[in-house]
Scaffold this active site. Structure first.
Site: not given
Length: 504
Positions: A224, A264, A359, A392
């Protein structure tokens, strides 16, 4: 003073250092030639191509450039010298990169001259918004420091497997770090970006696997932080690494190169696609390379979105999938997706923004736990049946909590938890954790990886290592542990970190 003469020379050289050797007298030349100046007519059209991309040279002589030309003023002072290959048969001018020159501090050039160096692929400078970004391999680092010299030796496969899996992998993290409290983060040198990380990771994966680069039929690069809004990273990686059959006359590589995007998890999304392509019975591709690489972007801390600037890192991981000499077979996978915009960047904005309290929930934890739990149910496995877990890693706390929620203990997830060493490398995050496990795992161990991409979704995979994982271990010096604990790591302050992050 401008640097247009340098521009013309560098454009002529390209991204790999290439030369020619006369088949009659053995004389070598930098740059490809159609004939030998010594042997003349009889050598016309018979010259042999030579390539220095995977070789090491000797820094014969050097000097300090304290007043760079306009193009390189952001570098500050740097060292420039003459590098020789093949016992002086070929000599090229080049810049030493990955060195911070401390103002006007004297440099003992005698200590540098005579040392072995490795060619490095680097970005050269930023130009006007409407121009392309030049890259080149005419930069070097010392072979006995952070980035060791490693030969690339193509190995004939000895075993074919019934199911596809990982054949080789590579991780690239720069030597520069910023340390704040217990958190270290990797920092790109000023001439590095997501493309350089992708090329380095792919190069290391080829070295580890021993796979013939000409047999790579497809490459995916997930990122990204592509330096371009329109222009792929994958095509540059394919060209530099010479993936697929090379059509010299047309200057093209016989490989399908594609960029992917899903925050991600842009790389892990393609793991299953890669394995499907090598497993396809009618017309299989020999090998597929998947890379996740990012110069993870964040606004400065005094701007909106600046909270990310405490955790972002830089680096990439590359995996080669195939059916021969597999080190970790695929056992199963599960993916889940929802429209949860917890992290985003509008088209006209420079830096991404964060969803704050959204988040964690309903974004990160919901998808990680869902994907991991569903995969275990699908495969009829319990957490105790899995040796290693990695997910992650946006910060040190989230992956530990997600692992505990799924029923994993610290000894199952600590080996893959690398965020406190490198920061959040975005699409390289969970893949680097997977590589850290593969660096040390014994044969016949089960590994679960669960990625997360904002926007949002997760991919969960189960791999089982094979006996060949130990056979290939000696082919890779540049392991994750080596990069995390290397004695040549250089720490920078916040001002230098921001300058490096923005690049040339």
């Amino acid at each position: 003073m401008g640097s247009e003469p340098i521009e013309r020379r560098v454009s002529y050289i390209g991204d790999r250092l290439k030369g020619s050797r006369c088949p009659f007298c053995g004389k070598e030349y930098f740059r490809t030639r159609k004939y030998c100046g010594s042997c003349g007519r009889k050598s016309l059209g018979k010259m042999i191509d030579i390539d220095f991309f995977y070789e090491k040279g000797i820094l014969e002589t050097c000097t300090v450039i304290r007043e760079p030309t306009n193009r390189f003023v952001k570098l500050g002072a740097y060292i420039y010298g003459i590098v020789s290959f093949h016992n002086g048969e070929v000599r090229v001018p080049g810049r030493l990169t990955d060195m911070i020159m401390d103002g006007g501090k004297p440099v003992n050039l005698d200590e540098l001259e005579g040392r072995e160096v490795v060619p490095r692929f680097r970005r050269r400078y930023s130009v006007d918004k409407s121009d392309i970004i030049p890259t080149i391999s005419l930069a070097f680092t010392f072979a006995d420091e952070y980035y060791p010299y490693q030969p690339y030796e193509i190995v004939k496969p000895s075993k074919e497997y019934d199911v596809p899996g990982i054949v080789g992998y590579g991780v690239y993290i720069s030597k520069f770090r910023i340390k704040e409290g217990a958190m270290e983060r990797s920092v790109p040198f000023i001439d590095e970006d997501a493309i350089t990380a992708a090329v380095e990771a792919g190069k290391l994966a080829l070295i580890h696997s021993g796979v013939d680069h000409r047999l790579i039929g497809k490459i995916y690069v997930g990122s990204e932080s592509n330096p371009y809004a329109v222009n792929p990273i994958a095509s540059k990686v394919a060209q530099v690494l010479k993936l697929g059959e090379e059509e010299k006359a047309e200057g093209v590589q016989g490989v399908d190169a594609v960029d992917t995007e899903f925050a991600c998890k842009a790389a892990t999304s393609m793991f299953k696609d890669a394995m499907a392509l090598v497993y396809y019975p009618k017309d299989p591709i020999n090998y597929v390379m998947v890379i996740g690489a990012d110069n993870a972007q964040a606004a400065p801390r005094d701007e909106p979105g600046g909270e990310l600037d405490f955790f972002v890192g830089f680096g990439g991981a590359a995996f080669i999938f195939g059916m021969k000499d597999v080190i970790a077979e695929i056992e199963g996978w599960y993916s889940c997706t929802s429209d949860t915009p917890d992290f985003w960047r509008r088209d006209t904005e420079r830096y991404p923004r964060h969803g704050g309290r959204f988040t964690g929930e309903p974004a990160y934890f919901k998808h990680i736990v869902k994907a991991g739990r569903k995969l275990m149910e699908k495969m009829n496995l319990k957490p105790s049946d899995i040796d290693y877990f990695v997910c992650h890693q946006p910060n040190p706390a989230f992956p530990a909590r997600a692992a505990a929620t799924l029923g994993f203990k610290p000894d199952q997830y600590m080996l893959g938890l690398q965020v406190s060493k490198f920061g959040n490398t975005y699409s390289g995050s969970s893949p680097i954790g997977l590589a850290a496990i593969l660096d040390q795992a014994e044969p016949h161990k089960r590994i679960m990886i669960v990625s997360y991409g904002s926007g949002a979704g997760s991919d969960a995979y189960l791999f089982v290592t094979t006996s060949q994982i130990k056979d290939k271990r000696s082919r890779q010096k540049f392991t994750v542990k080596y990069q995390a604990e290397n004695s040549f790591i250089e720490y920078v302050d916040y001002t230098t970190y921001r300058r490096f992050k923005e690049g040339l």
